[in-house]
Design a protein around this motif. Sequence first.
Motif, PDB file in Angstrom:
ATOM      1  N   MET A  86       3.452  34.686  64.054  1.00 20.03           N
ATOM      2  CA  MET A  86       4.145  34.311  65.285  1.00 20.03           C
ATOM      3  C   MET A  86       5.481  35.043  65.459  1.00 20.03           C
ATOM      4  SD  MET A  86       2.073  32.413  66.872  1.00 20.03           S
ATOM      5  CE  MET A  86       3.065  31.991  68.293  1.00 20.03           C
TER       6      MET A  86
ATOM      7  N   GLU B  89      -7.087  35.637  61.004  1.00 19.01           N
ATOM      8  CA  GLU B  89      -6.830  34.310  61.563  1.00 19.01           C
ATOM      9  C   GLU B  89      -6.134  33.438  60.518  1.00 19.01           C
ATOM     10  OE1 GLU B  89     -10.158  32.731  64.160  1.00 19.01           O
ATOM     11  OE2 GLU B  89     -11.205  34.342  63.139  1.00 19.01           O
TER      12      GLU B  89
ATOM     13  N   LYS C 246      -3.518  26.300  68.058  1.00 16.03           N
ATOM     14  CA  LYS C 246      -3.624  27.594  67.353  1.00 16.03           C
ATOM     15  C   LYS C 246      -4.358  28.628  68.201  1.00 16.03           C
ATOM     16  CE  LYS C 246      -3.511  26.348  62.465  1.00 16.03           C
ATOM     17  NZ  LYS C 246      -4.325  26.351  61.240  1.00 16.03           N
TER      18      LYS C 246
ATOM     19  N   ALA D 234      -1.955  29.950  70.624  1.00 17.50           N
ATOM     20  CA  ALA D 234      -0.966  30.827  69.976  1.00 17.50           C
ATOM     21  C   ALA D 234      -1.590  32.133  69.478  1.00 17.50           C
ATOM     22  CB  ALA D 234      -0.321  30.089  68.813  1.00 17.50           C
TER      23      ALA D 234
ATOM     24  N   LEU E 199      -3.581  32.304  66.856  1.00 13.87           N
ATOM     25  CA  LEU E 199      -3.670  32.258  65.390  1.00 13.87           C
ATOM     26  C   LEU E 199      -5.117  32.132  64.926  1.00 13.87           C
ATOM     27  CD1 LEU E 199      -0.607  29.937  64.827  1.00 13.87           C
ATOM     28  CD2 LEU E 199      -0.791  32.313  64.101  1.00 13.87           C
ATOM     29  N   VAL E 200      -5.966  31.565  65.765  1.00  9.59           N
ATOM     30  CA  VAL E 200      -7.415  31.605  65.541  1.00  9.59           C
ATOM     31  C   VAL E 200      -8.050  32.102  66.838  1.00  9.59           C
ATOM     32  CG1 VAL E 200      -7.595  29.829  63.742  1.00  9.59           C
ATOM     33  CG2 VAL E 200      -7.623  29.144  66.122  1.00  9.59           C
ATOM     34  N   PHE E 201      -9.254  32.641  66.717  1.00 14.59           N
ATOM     35  CA  PHE E 201      -9.876  33.267  67.886  1.00 14.59           C
ATOM     36  C   PHE E 201     -11.132  32.503  68.309  1.00 14.59           C
ATOM     37  CE2 PHE E 201      -8.492  37.273  65.402  1.00 14.59           C
ATOM     38  CZ  PHE E 201      -7.161  37.062  65.743  1.00 14.59           C
TER      39      PHE E 201
ATOM     40  N   LYS F 138      -4.876  38.846  70.901  1.00 13.46           N
ATOM     41  CA  LYS F 138      -4.273  40.168  70.657  1.00 13.46           C
ATOM     42  C   LYS F 138      -2.834  40.062  70.150  1.00 13.46           C
ATOM     43  CE  LYS F 138      -7.299  42.932  73.414  1.00 13.46           C
ATOM     44  NZ  LYS F 138      -7.563  43.603  74.673  1.00 13.46           N
ATOM     45  N   ARG F 139      -2.255  38.866  70.243  1.00 14.07           N
ATOM     46  CA  ARG F 139      -0.895  38.604  69.749  1.00 14.07           C
ATOM     47  C   ARG F 139       0.078  39.705  70.175  1.00 14.07           C
ATOM     48  NH1 ARG F 139      -3.540  36.237  64.535  1.00 14.07           N
ATOM     49  NH2 ARG F 139      -3.630  38.331  63.688  1.00 14.07           N
ATOM     50  N   LYS F 140       0.055  39.986  71.469  1.00 12.44           N
ATOM     51  CA  LYS F 140       0.933  41.040  72.001  1.00 12.44           C
ATOM     52  C   LYS F 140       2.396  40.620  71.880  1.00 12.44           C
ATOM     53  CE  LYS F 140      -1.858  44.224  73.698  1.00 12.44           C
ATOM     54  NZ  LYS F 140      -1.823  45.569  73.170  1.00 12.44           N
ATOM     55  N   LEU F 141       3.237  41.608  71.690  1.00 12.54           N
ATOM     56  CA  LEU F 141       4.661  41.349  71.512  1.00 12.54           C
ATOM     57  C   LEU F 141       5.234  40.495  72.648  1.00 12.54           C
ATOM     58  CD1 LEU F 141       7.418  42.115  70.050  1.00 12.54           C
ATOM     59  CD2 LEU F 141       7.573  43.874  71.801  1.00 12.54           C
ATOM     60  N   GLN F 142       4.890  40.875  73.898  1.00 11.87           N
ATOM     61  CA  GLN F 142       5.453  40.156  75.049  1.00 11.87           C
ATOM     62  C   GLN F 142       5.034  38.688  75.048  1.00 11.87           C
ATOM     63  OE1 GLN F 142       3.789  43.077  75.031  1.00 11.87           O
ATOM     64  NE2 GLN F 142       4.158  44.232  76.895  1.00 11.87           N
TER      65      GLN F 142
ATOM     66  N   LEU G 160       4.234  36.946  72.203  1.00 12.99           N
ATOM     67  CA  LEU G 160       4.897  36.291  71.064  1.00 12.99           C
ATOM     68  C   LEU G 160       6.367  35.986  71.361  1.00 12.99           C
ATOM     69  CD1 LEU G 160       3.415  38.341  68.078  1.00 12.99           C
ATOM     70  CD2 LEU G 160       2.769  36.055  68.794  1.00 12.99           C
TER      71      LEU G 160
ATOM     72  N   VAL H 129       6.279  32.604  73.227  1.00 14.27           N
ATOM     73  CA  VAL H 129       5.530  31.454  72.703  1.00 14.27           C
ATOM     74  C   VAL H 129       6.153  31.037  71.381  1.00 14.27           C
ATOM     75  CG1 VAL H 129       3.286  30.627  71.869  1.00 14.27           C
ATOM     76  CG2 VAL H 129       3.360  32.234  73.771  1.00 14.27           C
ATOM     77  N   TYR H 130       6.503  29.774  71.273  1.00 13.02           N
ATOM     78  CA  TYR H 130       7.011  29.272  69.987  1.00 13.02           C
ATOM     79  C   TYR H 130       6.054  28.199  69.494  1.00 13.02           C
ATOM     80  CZ  TYR H 130      10.063  27.832  66.253  1.00 13.02           C
ATOM     81  OH  TYR H 130      10.562  27.562  65.011  1.00 13.02           O
ATOM     82  N   PHE H 131       5.565  28.393  68.286  1.00 12.40           N
ATOM     83  CA  PHE H 131       4.629  27.432  67.704  1.00 12.40           C
ATOM     84  C   PHE H 131       5.346  26.648  66.624  1.00 12.40           C
ATOM     85  CE2 PHE H 131       1.295  26.049  64.798  1.00 12.40           C
ATOM     86  CZ  PHE H 131       0.324  25.580  65.659  1.00 12.40           C
TER      87      PHE H 131
ATOM     88  N   PRO I 188       4.558  24.210  63.820  1.00 15.62           N
ATOM     89  CA  PRO I 188       3.414  23.610  63.102  1.00 15.62           C
ATOM     90  C   PRO I 188       3.763  22.268  62.470  1.00 15.62           C
ATOM     91  CG  PRO I 188       4.421  25.333  61.780  1.00 15.62           C
ATOM     92  CD  PRO I 188       5.204  25.265  63.054  1.00 15.62           C
TER      93      PRO I 188
END
Lengths: 262, 286
Positions: free
Chosen positions: A76, A261, B52, B55, B57-59, B74-78, B80, B83-85, B87
């Motif tokens: 993250m 993942e 998740k 976010a 973190l899982v697909f 794809k967890r693109k920079l823009q 991330l 988005v704040y996760f 846990p």
Amino acid sequence: MNTKFDFNRTGLLIQRYFSERFRSELIYWGIMAIVFMFIRNNIMVIGGLIFIAALFYAARFFREIHSRTNGINYFMIPATQVEKMTVSLLFTIIYFYGMMILAYIVGNLLGTLFTNLLAKISFFSFELHLFHSVDLQWTLFESKQYTEIFTGELKYQAPYIVLFMKYLLLMQSVFTLGGIYFKNNQAFKTILSGIALLFAFSIISILELKIFTGTTSVNINSAESVITLHRVFHNIMANVFAYILPVYLWIVSYFRLTEKEV
Amino acid sequence: MEIIQKIIQLNEVNFSYQKKRPLLSDLSLQLDPGHIYGLLGRNGEGKSTLLKLVAGLVFPQKGSIDVLGFESRKRKLQMLQDVYFFPEELPVFNLSIRELEKIYSPFYPQFSIEQFNHYLKEFDIPDKNWNLSKLSFGQKKKVMIAFGLATNTKIMLMDEPTNGLDIPSKGQFRRIIASTLEADRCLIISTHQVRDLDSLIDSIIIMDEHEIVFNESIDVITDKLSFKVYDTNEKDDSVIYFEDNLRGYYQVRENLNHEDSKLDIELLFNSILANKKRIKNIFKNK
């Protein structure tokens, strides 16, 4: 804002690593320096230590991504996968090897110093000297002399420090992939996979011999042209493994990281 | 300021950890900015997994997830950066609060140090030199909540944020969260502690049997249903669900007369699980 690669973000990732693991880094390299004090003049043991340490370092580096809580934090972090991968390569290659050389220098100096100090001390009343004075040697920076098999010329190999780096690149790329791919016991599983891979390469080598020489054993007296052809092919293969395979494995590791993942 | 209409969009998402046990089946969901969503469900329904998935973190095995216009996997920079996760189990940081701020805040372009200081003060964390690894679970959680809110990300995903917080801290949490909601921000809070969300959330999402069975705003809920305590256990056709305890007879009724009542999230949750079909029918014609 650069969305592909940014030096500031990369710098922050490096800073993050140092801040969070400063103490464990200090302990790790302190232990390495102490080990080098004892093995400083045995190049085979030094080489073995470097490769084993590299394996555990890479496995330890990527342990974070397999942890549920720390993995979430890692993925993250708003940085690109290229930046995260670059930092992992910087640490497990350049930083690792640099620190390893530094630990060797420190260990070698301290080891020689202590040995010479101890050599001056007499043990018991018999004037028994358990230690002998030694000269400072820099085994890791030395080059091995060898005789060229066909010309009989005396030649020098590249210094061990350079040779090890070459092989370390290959080993590190394997460890990186293993560290990212395997969830638990990364070091052990990577070694097992490495052995399996070596076995496969051995079979390839035997097949290669069979193709070029018609036999599975090398006869040094057989036709020189065949051996030369075989040597050329072998050199090409060796360079492929030394320089191209690491790059290929880093690319595979990168894609594996993007698909990881938590 | 540009406000994206659908900040999170899940289309027919299928997900499972084991091949033969689907966790989410054909799940579709759209979330808008400017809301605090409460995500409720029994254990193992997939609430944390849903967070998740959002976010990245899982697909998903099937379907698509769009977050702020990006494919989440794809967890693109823009993405991330916005988005704040948060846990349920916190990562292990061997850092002081000051170091956390110094190292992690530059990754978030909208991070506000003033806000971080303010939230820390609200949570009674007086010293930034405290090492996170030495703090109690509750204190660590408060620091991380303060940090997460100070990132000013458009999406904040919180998994059981009030677990481990003491009673005064839960009140502080509610106050702070309520103060951070802006028109372009979306907060999703997954929790079992429904009382902690009272007067905080404005929309409720309920998951049951691997799907979203309920997704409504509080206004619509209280318009369609009434939540009251009665002295006697008299029931008529409008009663959807009832519970009796020492304080009286709790009833959830179809709000045919449009009476005002205060939402009881726990009662709503139980009534949905007990009478899913009827509630679906009531909300079908909003």
